[in-house]
Scaffold this motif. Structure first.
Motif, mmCIF file in Angstrom:
data_model
loop_
_atom_site.group_PDB
_atom_site.id
_atom_site.type_symbol
_atom_site.label_atom_id
_atom_site.label_comp_id
_atom_site.label_asym_id
_atom_site.label_seq_id
_atom_site.Cartn_x
_atom_site.Cartn_y
_atom_site.Cartn_z
ATOM 1 N N VAL A 102 24.803 72.894 -77.044
ATOM 2 C CA VAL A 102 25.214 72.490 -75.699
ATOM 3 C C VAL A 102 25.034 73.626 -74.715
ATOM 4 O O VAL A 102 25.374 74.754 -74.990
ATOM 5 C CB VAL A 102 26.690 72.041 -75.709
ATOM 6 N N ILE B 126 32.660 67.702 -78.918
ATOM 7 C CA ILE B 126 31.560 67.124 -79.700
ATOM 8 C C ILE B 126 31.771 67.411 -81.180
ATOM 9 O O ILE B 126 31.734 68.576 -81.602
ATOM 10 C CB ILE B 126 30.194 67.710 -79.261
ATOM 11 N N GLN B 127 32.016 66.367 -81.961
ATOM 12 C CA GLN B 127 32.082 66.498 -83.418
ATOM 13 C C GLN B 127 30.698 66.169 -83.950
ATOM 14 O O GLN B 127 30.340 65.007 -84.116
ATOM 15 C CB GLN B 127 33.136 65.559 -84.003
ATOM 16 N N ALA B 128 29.917 67.203 -84.157
ATOM 17 C CA ALA B 128 28.554 66.998 -84.609
ATOM 18 C C ALA B 128 27.936 68.333 -84.956
ATOM 19 O O ALA B 128 28.293 69.354 -84.375
ATOM 20 C CB ALA B 128 27.731 66.322 -83.507
ATOM 21 N N ILE C 72 22.982 65.628 -74.409
ATOM 22 C CA ILE C 72 24.340 66.034 -74.042
ATOM 23 C C ILE C 72 24.384 66.453 -72.577
ATOM 24 O O ILE C 72 25.345 66.148 -71.857
ATOM 25 C CB ILE C 72 24.825 67.173 -74.952
ATOM 26 N N MET D 134 32.746 72.553 -79.193
ATOM 27 C CA MET D 134 31.799 72.098 -80.212
ATOM 28 C C MET D 134 32.372 72.358 -81.597
ATOM 29 O O MET D 134 33.015 73.385 -81.835
ATOM 30 C CB MET D 134 30.475 72.853 -80.077
ATOM 31 N N VAL E 211 33.106 62.844 -78.399
ATOM 32 C CA VAL E 211 31.921 62.180 -78.932
ATOM 33 C C VAL E 211 31.818 62.520 -80.408
ATOM 34 O O VAL E 211 31.662 63.688 -80.785
ATOM 35 C CB VAL E 211 30.644 62.617 -78.190
ATOM 36 N N GLN F 24 24.950 71.213 -85.119
ATOM 37 C CA GLN F 24 23.964 71.690 -84.164
ATOM 38 C C GLN F 24 22.705 72.142 -84.882
ATOM 39 O O GLN F 24 21.913 72.901 -84.345
ATOM 40 C CB GLN F 24 24.551 72.843 -83.343
ATOM 41 N N ILE G 203 22.637 63.604 -79.092
ATOM 42 C CA ILE G 203 23.567 62.854 -79.932
ATOM 43 C C ILE G 203 22.928 61.522 -80.276
ATOM 44 O O ILE G 203 22.307 60.873 -79.424
ATOM 45 C CB ILE G 203 24.908 62.628 -79.201
ATOM 46 N N VAL H 78 33.535 72.602 -72.877
ATOM 47 C CA VAL H 78 32.945 71.872 -74.001
ATOM 48 C C VAL H 78 33.380 72.554 -75.294
ATOM 49 O O VAL H 78 33.148 73.749 -75.485
ATOM 50 C CB VAL H 78 31.397 71.846 -73.920
ATOM 51 N N PHE I 218 35.058 68.071 -72.730
ATOM 52 C CA PHE I 218 34.199 67.334 -73.657
ATOM 53 C C PHE I 218 34.282 67.995 -75.034
ATOM 54 O O PHE I 218 34.157 69.214 -75.150
ATOM 55 C CB PHE I 218 32.750 67.331 -73.167
#
Length: 466
Positions: free
Chosen positions: A373, A343-345, A319, A385, A300, A347, A309, A383, A341
């Motif tokens: 997360v 996650i490119q984002a 998430i 991150m 994602v 926090q 997200i 996951v 999973f």
């Protein structure tokens, strides 16, 4: 200061010859994948690649000095880098200082010690294991060693074949390999990790097993199907709010598709989804029949806030809701199989403080604000991150996000060496955490309830270079 380092690197590159460049590239294979190295034809491009990896920077030339020392260019080391053989020998005795692995040092030392006649003998004895077209008469030993690695003939924890070849005509080099094996035999096997051993509880004198230790071995997930599973990429680039455009994310999508298609996943990318569409797409894949699959992977790439997200419509999806689609009850055909999973984002909206500064990417870095997360209480979920909670992560507007690009590089570099996923992600943590970006740090995070090792299988007829 920046101009000075570029002048220095120019002078060093001008002093190097073709064989020097080949040696430098070989010694750097743990840091720059072979796929990227093949495009490097001159020293300046090689040094630029090292700079992009944060291995050469203002005030830190340790890796450059080590490389020049290892290829025995003491003239460059002394005149341009203001160091000496004695100084480097002292430095590299300090634990953790050497960045060239013991394995790579061993192979390079063997290549340097072999005569042309020895190299011909090695090629002759490898004809059954390596295609003859790859063992051309003019191929230097470094090229032969690369082909041995590509074909799985040797690897970091198994140089037996090379030792068996050399013992017939170069017993001295066979002894070098013996020493290497002795020094590294305590390392954990790539395929089977051992927990601390348990002492036998048999009373003294009872049975031949007295005093033996039982080993508990970590199993590996089965990765036998083709494709191994779906790799779903949710990539938000253009948002309804024009200020939200995520420049560089297309490069991330291209890199992920290349790597996971190579790893034999059915890879598909969905661009610019609204929040409810993101949830619907993940739920759609959770309802598929995965009984003939080994694994599921989802990336994602978007903006967001803590725990959420953002879709291109500016709305959010939790998430936890995405992860819950793949619980044992909601996706029974993946029960007991790994669900991954990434996650490119961000926090949070705060920059992670840095101790030192460096130049790379500062003019083009952007942030992706997103989530903390929490792993659901089910097994077999990992996951990854891009950053720890409360902090930002960074994306280069031209080349893609720091985390995703590093992850792809490490997968291409370490999957052929049969490194497990957690080991690979730890390497990503180390490399991303080493860089300083816009004056801040970025520290990725791994959250895992995996019960076994996950080792991606590489097609026998393929390599990353293809």
């Amino acid at each position: 200061m920046s101009t000075n380092i570029h002048k220095l690197l120019f002078r060093v590159s001008e002093a190097l010859v073709e064989d020097d460049l080949a040696a430098l590239k070989f010694l750097s294979l743990e840091h720059i994948p072979l796929r990227k190295q093949e495009a490097i034809q001159e020293p300046k491009a090689f040094f630029q690649a090292l700079q992009e990896k944060g291995l050469i920077e203002v005030g830190n030339l340790a890796f450059l000095k080590e490389l020049i020392y290892r290829i025995n260019r003491m003239d460059i080391l002394g005149k341009l880098l203001l160091s000496s053989r004695e100084e480097m020998e002292r430095e590299l005795q300090i634990p953790g200082k050497a960045k060239v692995s013991a394995y790579r040092q061993l192979l390079y030392g063997i290549a340097e010690d072999l005569t042309p006649e020895d190299v011909d003998s090695v090629k002759f004895l490898l004809q059954k294991q390596i295609p003859k077209s790859k063992l051309q008469d003019n191929a230097p030993m470094l090229t032969v060693l690369l082909e041995m690695e590509r074909n799985g003939v040797i690897k970091e924890d198994d140089v037996t074949t090379l030792k068996d070849i050399l013992k017939g005509f170069r017993a001295d080099l066979k002894k070098k390999i013996d020493t290497y094996e002795e020094e590294t035999k305590g390392n954990v096997s790539e395929e089977k990790l051992c927990y601390p051993t348990c002492m036998s509880v048999n009373p003294a004198g009872q049975g031949a097993e007295e005093g033996t230790q039982a080993r508990l071995l970590v199993e590996s997930y089965r990765m036998e199907n083709n494709p191994h599973g779906y790799c779903v990429i949710l990539n938000n680039y253009i948002f309804k709010n024009p200020e939200g455009m995520r420049k560089g994310t297309v490069k991330d999508g291209e890199a992920l598709k290349r790597v996971f298609k190579w790893l034999q996943f059915e890879t598909v990318e969905y661009m610019d989804l609204e929040a409810n569409q993101m949830y619907a797409k993940v739920k759609e894949y959770s309802k598929k029949d995965h009984s003939k699959m080994d694994c599921f992977v989802c990336f994602v790439l978007s903006h967001g806030e803590k725990d959420k997200i953002k879709g291109v419509d500016g709305e959010f999806v939790n998430i936890k809701d995405l992860l819950s689609c793949f619980s044992g009850s909601n996706c029974p055909s993946l029960a007991g199989k790994p669900k991954l999973f990434f996650i490119q984002a961000c926090q949070g909206s705060v920059g992670h403080p840095a101790v030192t500064l460096k130049e790379d990417f500062s003019d083009h870095l952007e942030t992706d604000a997103v989530p903390l997360v929490s792993i659901p209480d089910q097994a077999d979920i990992l996951v990854g991150m891009a950053t720890v909670e409360d902090f930002e992560c960074y994306r280069h507007a031209k080349t893609g996000s720091i985390y995703i690009q590093c992850l792809c590089d490490k997968m291409e570099l370490l999957c052929p060496l049969r490194k497990d996923l957690v080991t690979i992600l730890t390497e990503v943590n180390k490399e991303v955490g080493r860089a300083v970006l816009n004056g801040w740090k970025q520290m990725p995070k791994i959250s895992s309830t995996l019960r076994k090792q996950l080792i991606f299988q590489i097609p026998q007829s393929q390599s990353t270079e293809n």
